[in-house]
Design an enzyme around this catalytic site. Structure first.
Site, PDB file in Angstrom:
ATOM      1  N   CYS A  50     -21.944  -2.995  46.277  1.00 45.61           N
ATOM      2  CA  CYS A  50     -21.414  -1.653  46.543  1.00 45.61           C
ATOM      3  C   CYS A  50     -19.897  -1.722  46.779  1.00 45.61           C
ATOM      4  CB  CYS A  50     -22.087  -1.079  47.787  1.00 45.61           C
ATOM      5  SG  CYS A  50     -21.782  -2.096  49.235  1.00 45.61           S
ATOM      6  N   CYS A  94     -18.930  -3.573  49.818  1.00 45.11           N
ATOM      7  CA  CYS A  94     -18.982  -5.043  49.666  1.00 45.11           C
ATOM      8  C   CYS A  94     -17.676  -5.537  49.033  1.00 45.11           C
ATOM      9  CB  CYS A  94     -20.138  -5.471  48.771  1.00 45.11           C
ATOM     10  SG  CYS A  94     -21.722  -4.898  49.360  1.00 45.11           S
TER      11      CYS A  94
END
Ligand SMILES: C[S@@+](CC[C@H](N)C(=O)[O-])C[C@H]1O[C@@H](n2cnc3c(N)ncnc32)[C@H](O)[C@@H]1O
Length: 364
Positions: free
Chosen positions: A293, A296
């Site tokens: 994501c 991240c």
């Protein structure tokens, strides 16, 4: 007007006085309203031998409270940054110390101070100097590019001192030194003084308590933090420099007796190759837990900056398989794991915090 604007205005007036042929002059009754009442005359601070060859315009504009260039033990070839360089006195002194193979940056937010500093540079014909416009909370220089950060009676003026210290840490090379003169508090001062914008611009109201200064430096990642008083102001001194803030401030001078000081503040960015880097070599793996994501990616970027900021070599692995992530028993991604230990989950620690985690993990 917010505090930063008050500070800018006061130092702009001080610079204009010098540019117009006067003196910024820093002490007591001669000070332009509200300016650096804690500052001392340059001849009290700097050894005459040191200021030989320094432009007069920089000497008369001096508004500092110590000589950080003496503290810093500058060596030929070093790169130095002066936070809040004003008329440039410490920049010129540093330039002499680092020699033609070194470089000194002066950073200031006030246009008139920069104009004064650049005029001083032009008159002196010194080449290993560059004055930059900018704020000390957002230093316009790359990571790991500076050997020594100096500053003279400026950090107390910032409204976000933690950020200034983190920025100083960021631009310093590993093992880089922080060598600063500043006003520091060693006791509670009356609220009348703390709440005066005039006294903020005068380097008193914004000054940090000594333990807070130390903890902010440590939180920024510095080690070997030390604060050494160079002058403790007694009630009589305080009464004099409070005069710009009016009768109410003067009336509480006795309550500030011995609680305001000029101090040398020293700290070091952890070195590579010293005890800290032994810790770093002990780090085998940094893992980023998450399925790819955007958060991240942000965490990965911060980890990379932290690794780069410390100048260490570390293996950064992305763990994207949900079954693998679950083994770490975190409730939310992204997760940060250093040497098998979960250090953060569901949040993106800032770069400085990750640096602290890496240093601490290396000490295990
Ligand atoms: C007390 S004077 C000290 C000047 C110089 N260091 C000296 O010793 O003469 C403070 C200087 O810091 C600058 N300054 C204050 N706050 C600043 C900030 N947040 N960012 C950049 N410069 C700042 C002001 O413009 C001023 O030139």
């Amino acid at each position: 007007m917010d505090i930063k604007d008050v500070v800018k205005q006061k130092y702009s007036e001080a610079a204009l006085r010098v540019l117009e042929g006067g003196s910024s002059c820093c002490c007591g009754p001669k000070a332009p309203s509200g300016i650096a009442q804690t500052a001392r005359m340059s001849q009290e601070i700097y050894a005459a031998a040191d200021t030989a060859g320094v432009p007069t315009g920089a000497i008369v504009a001096s508004l500092g409270c110590g000589d950080p260039t003496a503290l810093a033990e500058l060596k030929p070839g070093e790169t130095v940054l002066d936070l809040g360089s004003g008329g440039g006195i410490d920049v010129f002194l540093s330039a002499k110390r680092v020699g033609p193979g070194g470089k000194v940056y002066g950073l200031d937010m006030t246009d008139e101070m920069l104009a004064l500093a650049r005029e001083n540079q032009m008159k002196a014909g010194v080449e290993n100097i560059e004055f930059l416009k900018g704020e000390i909370e957002n230093i316009p220089l790359p990571d790991n590019s500076i050997d020594v950060v100096i500053s003279n009676c400026v950090i107390n003026l910032s409204i976000d001192k933690g950020r200034v210290l983190r920025e100083a840490f960021r631009v310093l090379k590993p093992a880089g030194r922080f060598a600063v003169s500043d006003v520091v508090l060693c006791g509670e001062i009356p609220a009348t003084l703390r709440n005066s914008p005039e006294l903020w611009a005068g380097c008193v109201a914004g000054a940090m308590q000594e333990p807070k200064y130390k903890s902010e430096l440590a939180a920024a990642g510095f080690v070997d933090v030390d604060i050494e008083p160079t002058m403790v102001f007694r009630a009589a001194d305080v009464r004099e420099f409070l005069s710009a803030a009016g009768a109410e401030a003067v009336s509480v001078a006795d309550q500030a007796d011995g609680k305001i000081m000029s101090a040398f503040v020293r700290a070091t960015k952890p070195a590579i190759g010293g005890a800290d880097s032994k810790k770093k070599r002990a780090i085998s793996t940094i893992q980023i837990l998450g399925t790819g994501c955007a958060r991240c990616k942000d965490l990965t970027a911060n980890v990379e900056k932290a690794v780069q900021g410390l100048g260490i070599e570390a293996r950064v692995e992305k763990v994207t398989e949900i079954t693998e992530i679950m083994k770490f028993q975190i409730l939310m991604t992204p997760g940060l794991v250093i040497d098998g230990q979960v250090k953060a989950a569901g949040r993106i620690p800032p770069v400085e915090e990750i640096m602290q985690m890496l240093l601490a993990a290396g000490g295990n």
